[in-house]
Design a protein around this motif. Structure first.
Motif, PDB file in Angstrom:
ATOM      1  N   MET A   1      27.523  39.607 -19.483  1.00  0.00           N
ATOM      2  CA  MET A   1      26.772  39.827 -18.801  1.00  0.00           C
ATOM      3  C   MET A   1      25.804  38.263 -19.461  1.00  0.00           C
ATOM      4  SD  MET A   1      24.152  42.588 -19.659  1.00  0.00           S
ATOM      5  CE  MET A   1      23.351  43.416 -18.066  1.00  0.00           C
ATOM      6  N   GLU A   2      25.068  38.330 -18.549  1.00  0.00           N
ATOM      7  CA  GLU A   2      23.542  36.582 -17.976  1.00  0.00           C
ATOM      8  C   GLU A   2      22.861  36.866 -19.293  1.00  0.00           C
ATOM      9  OE1 GLU A   2      22.985  33.357 -16.362  1.00  0.00           O
ATOM     10  OE2 GLU A   2      24.605  34.370 -16.286  1.00  0.00           O
ATOM     11  N   ALA A   3      22.240  36.045 -20.289  1.00  0.00           N
ATOM     12  CA  ALA A   3      21.147  36.013 -20.765  1.00  0.00           C
ATOM     13  C   ALA A   3      19.760  35.895 -19.822  1.00  0.00           C
ATOM     14  CB  ALA A   3      20.944  34.989 -21.497  1.00  0.00           C
ATOM     15  N   ILE A   4      18.663  36.960 -20.313  1.00  0.00           N
ATOM     16  CA  ILE A   4      17.787  36.443 -19.303  1.00  0.00           C
ATOM     17  C   ILE A   4      16.819  35.993 -20.190  1.00  0.00           C
ATOM     18  CG2 ILE A   4      17.683  39.573 -18.545  1.00  0.00           C
ATOM     19  CD1 ILE A   4      15.186  40.206 -20.262  1.00  0.00           C
ATOM     20  N   LEU A   5      16.778  35.704 -21.319  1.00  0.00           N
ATOM     21  CA  LEU A   5      16.018  35.075 -22.008  1.00  0.00           C
ATOM     22  C   LEU A   5      16.763  33.955 -22.880  1.00  0.00           C
ATOM     23  CD1 LEU A   5      12.817  34.688 -22.812  1.00  0.00           C
ATOM     24  CD2 LEU A   5      13.913  35.181 -25.044  1.00  0.00           C
ATOM     25  N   ASP A   6      16.273  32.450 -22.828  1.00  0.00           N
ATOM     26  CA  ASP A   6      17.364  31.284 -23.398  1.00  0.00           C
ATOM     27  C   ASP A   6      16.478  30.886 -23.587  1.00  0.00           C
ATOM     28  OD1 ASP A   6      19.639  30.132 -23.924  1.00  0.00           O
ATOM     29  OD2 ASP A   6      19.604  29.631 -21.464  1.00  0.00           O
ATOM     30  N   ILE A   7      16.265  30.909 -25.327  1.00  0.00           N
ATOM     31  CA  ILE A   7      15.477  29.367 -26.246  1.00  0.00           C
ATOM     32  C   ILE A   7      16.639  28.432 -26.201  1.00  0.00           C
ATOM     33  CG2 ILE A   7      14.533  29.478 -28.360  1.00  0.00           C
ATOM     34  CD1 ILE A   7      13.950  32.963 -28.407  1.00  0.00           C
ATOM     35  N   ARG A   8      15.956  27.108 -25.690  1.00  0.00           N
ATOM     36  CA  ARG A   8      16.783  25.901 -25.713  1.00  0.00           C
ATOM     37  C   ARG A   8      15.631  25.051 -26.635  1.00  0.00           C
ATOM     38  NH1 ARG A   8      18.164  25.940 -19.260  1.00  0.00           N
ATOM     39  NH2 ARG A   8      19.185  27.172 -19.517  1.00  0.00           N
ATOM     40  N   GLY A   9      17.153  24.860 -27.716  1.00  0.00           N
ATOM     41  CA  GLY A   9      16.679  23.728 -28.791  1.00  0.00           C
ATOM     42  C   GLY A   9      14.680  23.282 -28.770  1.00  0.00           C
ATOM     43  N   ILE A  10      14.401  25.147 -29.720  1.00  0.00           N
ATOM     44  CA  ILE A  10      12.679  24.724 -29.701  1.00  0.00           C
ATOM     45  C   ILE A  10      12.201  24.013 -30.200  1.00  0.00           C
ATOM     46  CG2 ILE A  10      11.967  25.338 -27.780  1.00  0.00           C
ATOM     47  CD1 ILE A  10      11.263  27.819 -29.855  1.00  0.00           C
ATOM     48  N   ARG A  11      11.244  23.318 -31.057  1.00  0.00           N
ATOM     49  CA  ARG A  11      10.740  22.316 -31.929  1.00  0.00           C
ATOM     50  C   ARG A  11       9.199  22.887 -31.783  1.00  0.00           C
ATOM     51  NH1 ARG A  11       9.049  17.745 -33.104  1.00  0.00           N
ATOM     52  NH2 ARG A  11       8.898  17.068 -31.065  1.00  0.00           N
ATOM     53  N   LYS A  12       8.540  23.172 -32.783  1.00  0.00           N
ATOM     54  CA  LYS A  12       7.422  23.113 -33.169  1.00  0.00           C
ATOM     55  C   LYS A  12       7.120  23.092 -34.506  1.00  0.00           C
ATOM     56  CE  LYS A  12       3.253  25.532 -32.952  1.00  0.00           C
ATOM     57  NZ  LYS A  12       2.119  24.914 -31.986  1.00  0.00           N
ATOM     58  N   ASN A  13       5.802  22.247 -34.634  1.00  0.00           N
ATOM     59  CA  ASN A  13       5.021  21.403 -35.380  1.00  0.00           C
ATOM     60  C   ASN A  13       3.627  21.800 -35.534  1.00  0.00           C
ATOM     61  OD1 ASN A  13       7.777  20.368 -36.000  1.00  0.00           O
ATOM     62  ND2 ASN A  13       6.626  17.896 -34.524  1.00  0.00           N
ATOM     63  N   TYR A  14       3.993  22.218 -37.356  1.00  0.00           N
ATOM     64  CA  TYR A  14       1.846  21.886 -38.168  1.00  0.00           C
ATOM     65  C   TYR A  14       1.476  20.522 -38.128  1.00  0.00           C
ATOM     66  CZ  TYR A  14       1.816  26.912 -36.353  1.00  0.00           C
ATOM     67  OH  TYR A  14       1.325  28.092 -35.454  1.00  0.00           O
ATOM     68  N   GLU A  15       0.990  19.820 -38.029  1.00  0.00           N
ATOM     69  CA  GLU A  15       0.958  18.119 -38.285  1.00  0.00           C
ATOM     70  C   GLU A  15       1.966  17.714 -38.713  1.00  0.00           C
ATOM     71  OE1 GLU A  15      -2.997  18.225 -40.274  1.00  0.00           O
ATOM     72  OE2 GLU A  15      -3.374  18.917 -37.996  1.00  0.00           O
ATOM     73  N   ASP A  16       2.562  17.788 -40.181  1.00  0.00           N
ATOM     74  CA  ASP A  16       3.728  18.053 -40.646  1.00  0.00           C
ATOM     75  C   ASP A  16       4.794  18.612 -40.865  1.00  0.00           C
ATOM     76  OD1 ASP A  16       3.335  15.119 -40.385  1.00  0.00           O
ATOM     77  OD2 ASP A  16       2.158  14.986 -42.773  1.00  0.00           O
ATOM     78  N   LEU A  17       4.239  19.726 -40.937  1.00  0.00           N
ATOM     79  CA  LEU A  17       5.535  21.198 -41.362  1.00  0.00           C
ATOM     80  C   LEU A  17       6.260  21.227 -40.134  1.00  0.00           C
ATOM     81  CD1 LEU A  17       5.931  23.331 -43.724  1.00  0.00           C
ATOM     82  CD2 LEU A  17       3.979  24.714 -42.449  1.00  0.00           C
TER      83      LEU A  17
END
Lengths: 222, 245
Positions: free
Chosen positions: B1-17
């Protein structure tokens, strides 16, 4: 008891007229303070340190300065030094708005910072736009927090108009003094009757307002 | 079945963290994904990134084949399709329960008010709170508030529901009444991503459990394997920290 003086000539009507002057000045100042205070209050949480600093300074000055000093400064002080000749009424509206705007902006600031950021987020998460969030979620909450407090400020302003006779405005207290002076010989007790009546007049105006504030506070208590 | 949500390589920084480190994840329609992990591992941030409450520094989130763009003027249209329930309920304190429920459908979806109220009452009855419709949030217990918050999200009929530690602020005796509502939704076939610390609940509700640590998916699997036969040392250690012997 000195109440008979009230019925002489048009004394009672003059007293009421004086009250009218006081109310006119406070109402005008309240309106100006509400508008300017809301604008400045929303700026007070601004991240810019200069804006923040200036507004804080303004608020502190207003809190420290007695209103009477401000009145004297605006009315007597400006005439020669700045060469502006403003009427006593204008001077008092200026001073009262200067004072009210500062207090009002602090109320707005407090109400705004009392709303947790996650309230905005939960609203946006439901699909509300920024504008809809403001109109339907944030402003109603701010108004509920602010109305009781700003009503308090209104009664304080009305009471403080008793100072404006010091710059020559004939408001209710001054009218009272004039009546007492004029009847010194015929009614030596007039001082009690007249000042008591003035007290009743202030009470009649301020009590319903403060009652309303308590009612709204109860109704909206969060 | 097809994915309805696809998260692709997300990156999130808080300053250096680094909070999310090139994380990939797909969710299929009707799937219930439970995310577990130590505090600060990025699991709540992941949920917040999905509906763009947080800006992401890299990668993309795709819902229904459309990239969610935080700069998009139509962002609120996308958010309508993503329901979110917060740990702190965040009901609107100046509105009654019923008003809380119908506000978004009426204002955002332009639904007829009568229609919205009918739907709200139907859902309130389902979560056992019909009698509270005219109460204000302050008059409700934590568990009741959270059930209302879930219903409020459902009112928008979202394609996917994000639940962010929804029982973490509740007294223990109120946890069950809220989780039962969620179990019910899972049975109904709702697509959900659930962040929780309630491992036994995770076991019961999940189609798939995902363990995140340090902003990455360390291990995932169907609940049986995940809890009984963890493969990685980090997951073993994490699960062990919940056990008493």
């Amino acid at each position: 008891m000195g109440f008979e003086v009230l019925l002489k000539g048009n004394n009672l009507a003059r007293l009421l007229g004086g009250l009218g002057v006081a109310l006119k000045i406070s109402l005008l100042s309240v309106c100006i303070s509400l508008i300017l205070g809301t604008v400045l209050g929303s700026l007070m949480n601004d991240r810019h340190p200069l804006i923040k600093g200036v507004l804080r300074g303004y608020l502190e000055i207003v809190r420290i300065m007695p209103q009477l000093v401000l009145l004297f400064l605006a009315y007597f002080g400006t005439t020669r030094v700045l060469g502006i000749n403003i009427s006593a009424q204008t001077a008092s509206i200026l001073v009262f708005s200067f004072w009210g705007t500062a207090e009002m902006s602090d109320l707005v600031r407090g109400a705004l910072s009392g709303i947790p950021p996650i309230q905005y987020e939960s609203s946006m998460a439901l699909g509300f736009s920024d504008f809809q969030t403001l109109v339907h979620i944030i402003i109603p909450q701010i108004v509920r927090r602010m109305i009781p407090l700003s009503i308090n400020l209104i009664t304080r302003m009305i009471k403080t108009t008793s100072l404006i006779m010091m710059i020559g405005i004939v408001e209710v207290l001054k009218v009272g003094q004039q009546i007492i002076e004029a009847n010194r010989k015929s009614d030596p007790n007039a001082a009690f009757g007249i000042y008591f009546t003035v007290f009743i007049l202030y009470f009649a105006v301020c009590w319903p307002i403060s009652k309303l504030s308590r009612y709204l506070e109860k109704k909206w208590e969060a | 079945m097809e994915a309805i949500l696809d998260i692709r390589g997300i990156r999130k920084n808080y300053e250096d963290l680094v909070v999310l480190d090139h994380l990939d994840m797909q969710v299929k329609s009707g799937e219930v994904v439970v995310i577990v992990g130590p505090s600060g591992c990025g699991k709540s941030t992941l949920l917040r990134c999905i509906n763009a409450l947080e800006r992401i520094d890299d990668g993309e989130v795709v819902l229904d084949g459309k990239v969610i763009n935080p700069q998009d003027k139509q962002l609120s249209k996308v958010r309508e399709k993503i329901g979110m329930v917060f740990q702190s309920y965040e009901l609107f304190p100046h509105k009654t329960v019923l008003q809380n429920l119908v506000l978004a459908p009426v204002i955002v979806k332009k639904m007829d008010r009568k229609e919205a109220e009918k739907e709200a009452l139907r859902l309130l009855e389902r979560v056992g709170l019909l009698s509270k419709q005219n109460n204000y949030p302050r008059q409700l217990s934590g568990g009741q508030k959270q059930r209302v918050a879930i219903v409020r999200a459902l009112m928008m009929n979202p394609e996917i529901l994000l639940l962010d530690e929804i029982t973490a602020a509740l007294d223990p005796e109120m946890v069950r009444e809220v989780l039962e509502v969620v179990l019910d939704l899972a049975k109904e076939g709702r697509t959900m991503i659930i962040v929780t610390h309630e491992l036994s609940f995770a076991k019961a509700v999940a189609d798939r459990v995902v363990f995140i640590d340090g902003g990455r998916i360390i291990e995932e699997g169907e609940p049986g394997d995940f809890f009984e036969h963890p493969k990685t040392e980090r997951l073993k250690k994490f699960l062990h920290s919940f056990a008493y012997e």
